[in-house]
Design an enzyme around this catalytic site. Structure first.
Site, PDB file in Angstrom:
ATOM      1  N   ASP A 176     -67.282 -31.341  72.897  1.00 15.76           N
ATOM      2  CA  ASP A 176     -66.092 -30.718  72.303  1.00 15.76           C
ATOM      3  C   ASP A 176     -65.277 -31.725  71.511  1.00 15.76           C
ATOM      4  O   ASP A 176     -64.054 -31.775  71.620  1.00 15.76           O
ATOM      5  CB  ASP A 176     -65.234 -30.044  73.371  1.00 15.76           C
ATOM      6  CG  ASP A 176     -64.234 -29.050  72.768  1.00 15.76           C
ATOM      7  OD1 ASP A 176     -64.406 -28.680  71.595  1.00 15.76           O
ATOM      8  OD2 ASP A 176     -63.284 -28.659  73.474  1.00 15.76           O
TER       9      ASP A 176
ATOM     10  N   HIS B  93     -63.755 -27.345  68.995  1.00 19.82           N
ATOM     11  CA  HIS B  93     -63.336 -25.942  68.919  1.00 19.82           C
ATOM     12  C   HIS B  93     -62.113 -25.748  68.039  1.00 19.82           C
ATOM     13  O   HIS B  93     -61.804 -24.631  67.636  1.00 19.82           O
ATOM     14  CB  HIS B  93     -63.107 -25.368  70.330  1.00 19.82           C
ATOM     15  CG  HIS B  93     -61.834 -25.777  71.007  1.00 19.82           C
ATOM     16  ND1 HIS B  93     -61.797 -26.699  72.026  1.00 19.82           N
ATOM     17  CD2 HIS B  93     -60.549 -25.388  70.829  1.00 19.82           C
ATOM     18  CE1 HIS B  93     -60.547 -26.851  72.448  1.00 19.82           C
ATOM     19  NE2 HIS B  93     -59.767 -26.057  71.734  1.00 19.82           N
TER      20      HIS B  93
ATOM     21  N   SER C  37     -54.808 -28.445  71.858  1.00 14.39           N
ATOM     22  CA  SER C  37     -56.216 -28.837  71.762  1.00 14.39           C
ATOM     23  C   SER C  37     -56.420 -29.934  70.728  1.00 14.39           C
ATOM     24  O   SER C  37     -55.965 -29.831  69.589  1.00 14.39           O
ATOM     25  CB  SER C  37     -57.068 -27.633  71.357  1.00 14.39           C
ATOM     26  OG  SER C  37     -57.133 -26.676  72.367  1.00 14.39           O
TER      27      SER C  37
END
Length: 407
Positions: free
Chosen positions: A183, A152, A263
């Site tokens: 992911d 992402h 992230s």
């Protein structure tokens, strides 16, 4: 209700990828970020061209370890709960997992904490990754310029801007591959552009991680370069929702504060080994960290990354049902709420209203058990699914399929 391969209920209020737009300031700056991205790519190209005339050939580097054993399932960490080292695969010519190294806790110097010693050892390999939509974190995993981040974070981009530190050169990064269901993504940069002395991070075997272990996160929250936070491993075997909408299993929970921009960054142990890749947080309806973060386990990363480097598509096993928790505290099994028409479970005879009590050798007490049991297999495996139906017990033999792109 959103169907998935195992249809496990996932936590609400999770940031599943759009950490870059969780503040008004970031939304307002989207166009400006896109312009900066284009300029950075242009500058990176100019810098590389100029450097070719002045810089000696790249120093020799070890190749990324590629071997003979691999897997066809990305979210495989759940397999470890049923005694498997790696899921089986019929592709004997595929890449081997990235190696896991033994624990060797850092030894702080006088006046150093363990966290500061880990930071000194590891932080040079942590990078910022910027796209036209925002930014996140990544880290170096090979001498050949390969970086790991979240799928992402790259957000569908084929090129990204990479920096080693806030004062580092803007480097052009090529997205080699992404897997939305775990992911994870791999970005490649020129190995000769890696700053002198920066060493790739090494991985732990996530089976050895225990609740209560020290956990250290390094990333770029809100654009703050290489920020370190410390906590513990708060839980194991968690389930979160991937960008694809399916479930990611055997996730590590931590209370080390992570925020938008973390992230894709590493979650580390006291040896400086990567135990997970920070991916999501539970917001509880708030706009920031509430002490519950989630990281993709290192054993999943170790096995997915070599496949992405080779340009392979990760195939995940697929059952095709939606399950729910029992209606009472004493209830066992996983009631089937929905069967995907034409899916493996439908073809194998699973019916709405069945209660799954066993998958293969795994006794099922909750939907999470179904998810973990399926993750231990690969597409085209035939598994025994035992259900309770109309007061009796039925054994079904189901051939697993390949997980679709979306539920």
């Amino acid at each position: 209700m959103l169907p998935s391969s195992w249809m496990v209920k996932v936590p609400k209020h999770l940031w599943t990828g759009d950490w870059r737009i969780d503040t008004d300031a970031r939304r307002e700056a989207a166009e400006e970020a896109a312009a900066r991205h284009r300029d950075a790519l242009r500058r990176a190209a100019e810098e590389r061209q100029a450097a070719r005339a002045d810089v000696p050939p790249p120093r020799n580097r070890r190749a990324l370890l590629i071997g003979s054993a691999c897997i066809a399932v990305a979210t495989i960490a759940a397999a470890f709960t049923v005694g498997l080292l790696l899921p089986r695969d019929d592709n004997s010519n595929g890449p081997a997992p990235l190696p896991a190294v033994a624990s060797s806790p850092v030894k702080p110097q006088a006046g150093q904490t363990v966290a500061s010693a880990v930071y000194a050892k590891v932080s040079p390999a942590v990078v910022s990754i910027r796209t036209g939509q925002g930014s996140g974190t990544g880290f170096l995993v090979s001498d050949t310029g390969k970086l790991v981040t979240n799928a992402h974070v790259v957000s569908g981009s084929s090129r990204v801007v990479v920096r080693f530190g806030s004062h580092g050169t803007s480097l052009d990064g090529a997205v080699m591959g992404t897997d939305q269901s775990s992911d994870l993504a791999v970005v490649s940069i020129d190995p000769g552009a890696v700053p002198q002395g920066v060493q790739p991070l090494q991985f732990a075997d996530s089976r050895t991680v225990q609740v209560g272990d020290t956990a250290i996160a390094i990333g770029n929250p809100f654009g703050l370069d290489r920020t370190a936070t410390q906590g513990i491993v708060s839980g194991l075997g968690r389930h979160i929702q991937a960008p694809s909408g399916f479930s990611i299993d055997s996730v590590i929970q931590t209370d080390a504060p992570i925020n938008p921009g973390n992230s894709g960054g590493p979650l580390l142990d006291t040896s400086g080994r990567v135990i997970g890749v920070n991916s999501q947080i539970e917001t509880g309806g708030a706009n920031g960290n509430v002490g519950i973060g989630f990281a993709i386990p290192s054993n999943t990363v170790r096995q997915v990354v070599p496949r992405l480097v080779q340009g392979q598509t990760i195939q995940h096993p697929y059952l095709g049902i939606s399950t729910a928790a029992g209606t009472s505290p004493s209830a066992t099994g996983a009631p089937v709420e929905e069967v995907v028409p034409g899916g493996p479970a439908d073809k194998g005879g699973v019916q709405q209203g069945d209660v799954i009590i066993r998958v293969g050798s795994t006794q099922v007490t909750s939907p999470d058990d179904v998810s973990a049991a399926i993750a231990a297999h690969k597409p085209n495996d035939v598994v025994d699914v035992v259900v309770q139906r109309a007061g009796g017990t039925v054994v079904l033999h189901i051939k697993l399929g390949v997980q679709p792109k979306t539920p």
